[in-house]
Design a protein around this motif. Sequence first.
Motif, short mmCIF file in Angstrom:
data_model
loop_
_atom_site.label_atom_id
_atom_site.label_comp_id
_atom_site.label_asym_id
_atom_site.label_seq_id
_atom_site.Cartn_x
_atom_site.Cartn_y
_atom_site.Cartn_z
N LEU A 164 0.82 -1.21 0.00
CA LEU A 164 0.00 0.00 0.00
C LEU A 164 0.85 1.26 0.00
N GLN A 219 2.23 2.15 -3.45
CA GLN A 219 1.25 2.78 -4.33
C GLN A 219 0.96 4.22 -3.93
N LYS A 220 1.03 4.50 -2.62
CA LYS A 220 0.62 5.82 -2.14
C LYS A 220 1.71 6.87 -2.25
N ALA A 260 -0.25 6.77 9.22
CA ALA A 260 -0.23 6.00 7.97
C ALA A 260 -0.80 4.60 8.18
N GLN A 311 1.79 9.03 -5.46
CA GLN A 311 0.64 9.93 -5.52
C GLN A 311 0.83 11.13 -4.59
N LEU A 312 1.39 10.89 -3.41
CA LEU A 312 1.63 11.99 -2.48
C LEU A 312 2.70 12.94 -3.00
N GLN A 338 0.99 18.16 2.23
CA GLN A 338 1.34 16.76 1.96
C GLN A 338 2.62 16.31 2.68
N ASP A 367 -4.48 4.87 8.26
CA ASP A 367 -4.99 5.25 6.94
C ASP A 367 -5.00 4.06 5.98
N MET A 368 -4.08 3.13 6.16
CA MET A 368 -4.06 1.92 5.31
C MET A 368 -5.14 0.92 5.70
N TYR A 381 4.10 7.77 5.30
CA TYR A 381 4.14 6.62 4.39
C TYR A 381 5.59 6.22 4.05
#
Length: 406
Positions: free
Chosen positions: A108, A111-112, A235, A115-116, A127, A238-239, A134
Motif C-alpha cells: 500500500l 502505491q501511495k 499512515a 501519488q503523495l 502533503q 490510513d491503510m 508513508y
Amino acid sequence: MAHNQKILSDWLFLYDTQRIRVLSRSVAKTMTVNTCQFYLRNIHNFLEFLRETPPRTNRLTRRQLNIILREIKMSIIGARVVVHPMATKRKKMGNLPSSADLIACLALAAQKIPQLQTGAEADPLPQVLVLYSYQCAYWSCLYGHRPGVFANLTDTEVDEAKASGGEEGYTLHIKEHKTNRTFGEAQIYLSKEEFSWVQRWQRVKAGVGDHANAFLLYTAGKGASKHLNTYLRTAWADMGLKGTINFTLIRTAISTCAKKTQGLDDRKRVTDYMCHDVSTATASTQRTRTCLRQSTFEKMIQDSLQKEGKVPLKSKGAPKESQTEESDEDTSEEENFNIPFQESGDSSSSSSSAASSSSEEKIKEDTTKVKTASLPPKTKQPLRKCQVVLRPYKRTRQMKIISNKI
C-alpha cells in the motif's frame, strides 16, 4: 539526602543508610520501574565516580562509600526489576503485527508514495507530514531500522549514494544513529524506483526554498524530525491495518520472523543489518514462551518421570545387598563355632556349670577375634618433618663506574 544539612562540602550527609532506604522506597512508589532504575543507576554511577576521584573536601572513607554503594545496589536489584521485563516482553509479543500486515503495508505504501509526491509538487505544505508517514512506514517494514536512522538521513548522504550507485541500486549510509558505536553506519538499500522517490522529494524541497535544514525529512527549524512515531500511526490507520503500531514493534516482528525461519548465520546477518543486538532480549525471551513451546516442556517432564519409574535405583538396592551379605557371613561364621551343649547323664552339677562357663568364655573370645579381624588395622601416620631455612637479607648496591677522562 542533603535536606536540613548545614555542611555539604564534606559529603558526610551521604552516610545514612536509613535515609538511603527511605529514598529508594519513595522513588519506587512514585515512579515506574524503568524510571526508578534510571534514577538509581545514575546515583550509583555518581557514587562510583566519587569513590574513584574524591574531592579535596571529602571526609568519607572508602569503607563508608562501599557501604553506601551496597545500599544503592541492593535497592536497584529487586523482584520488580526481574518480573517487569518479562511482563513487558509478553505484552509486546502479544501486540506484534503479523507478517501479512507488514507485506500489506509495503504494497500500500508503494502505491501511495508516488501519488503523495505528485500532490506535494503542486502544494507541498499539506502533503509533507502524510508523505513522511508513508515513507517511514515503507522503510521500517522493509529493513526494520529505528526512526532515528530515517530522521538523521541528510541530503549529503543521498548525494553520496547517487554518486556510488548504478543499475543495481543505491545504498544510503547513515552515520548518525543510536548504535553507531557498535554497528557503525546504518545502511538502506534502495532500488532505482525507490531511489527515484528520494530524488523527487529533494527537488520538492529545493523548490520550497528552505535550505537551512540539511536533513532529507526536513522540519521548520534546523533539527531532525522528532515525531515519526506519530506519523507512522497515522499512515498505519490510513491503510486500514489493525492494532497499535510503532517502530519497535515492527523491529521485533522482523527479528522474530528471522529467528523462526532463518538459520543462526542468516539471522545474525539480518539483525546486524537492522543494527539490532539479539542478546539484549535473550534473557526475557527464554522465559517468555508460547503455549506450543510450553507443551513440549510438559512432555519432557512426563517422559523423564516414566523413565525414572521403570529404571530401579542402585542406591536403594545396594544397602539391602550389603546387609544380606553381612548377615550371611555372620551366620556362616557362627556356624563354624563348636558350641558344647549340656547332655543328660550322671555328671555332677559342678562339672556341668564349669563346662558351661568355659564354653561361654570361648564363644566370647571367638566373637571378639571375628570383630577385630573384620576391622581394618589402625595405622599411625608418621609426622612430617618440615625444615625451615632462614636466609639473611642481602642488600645489593649499584656500583657506578666513573671513567677518567684522559
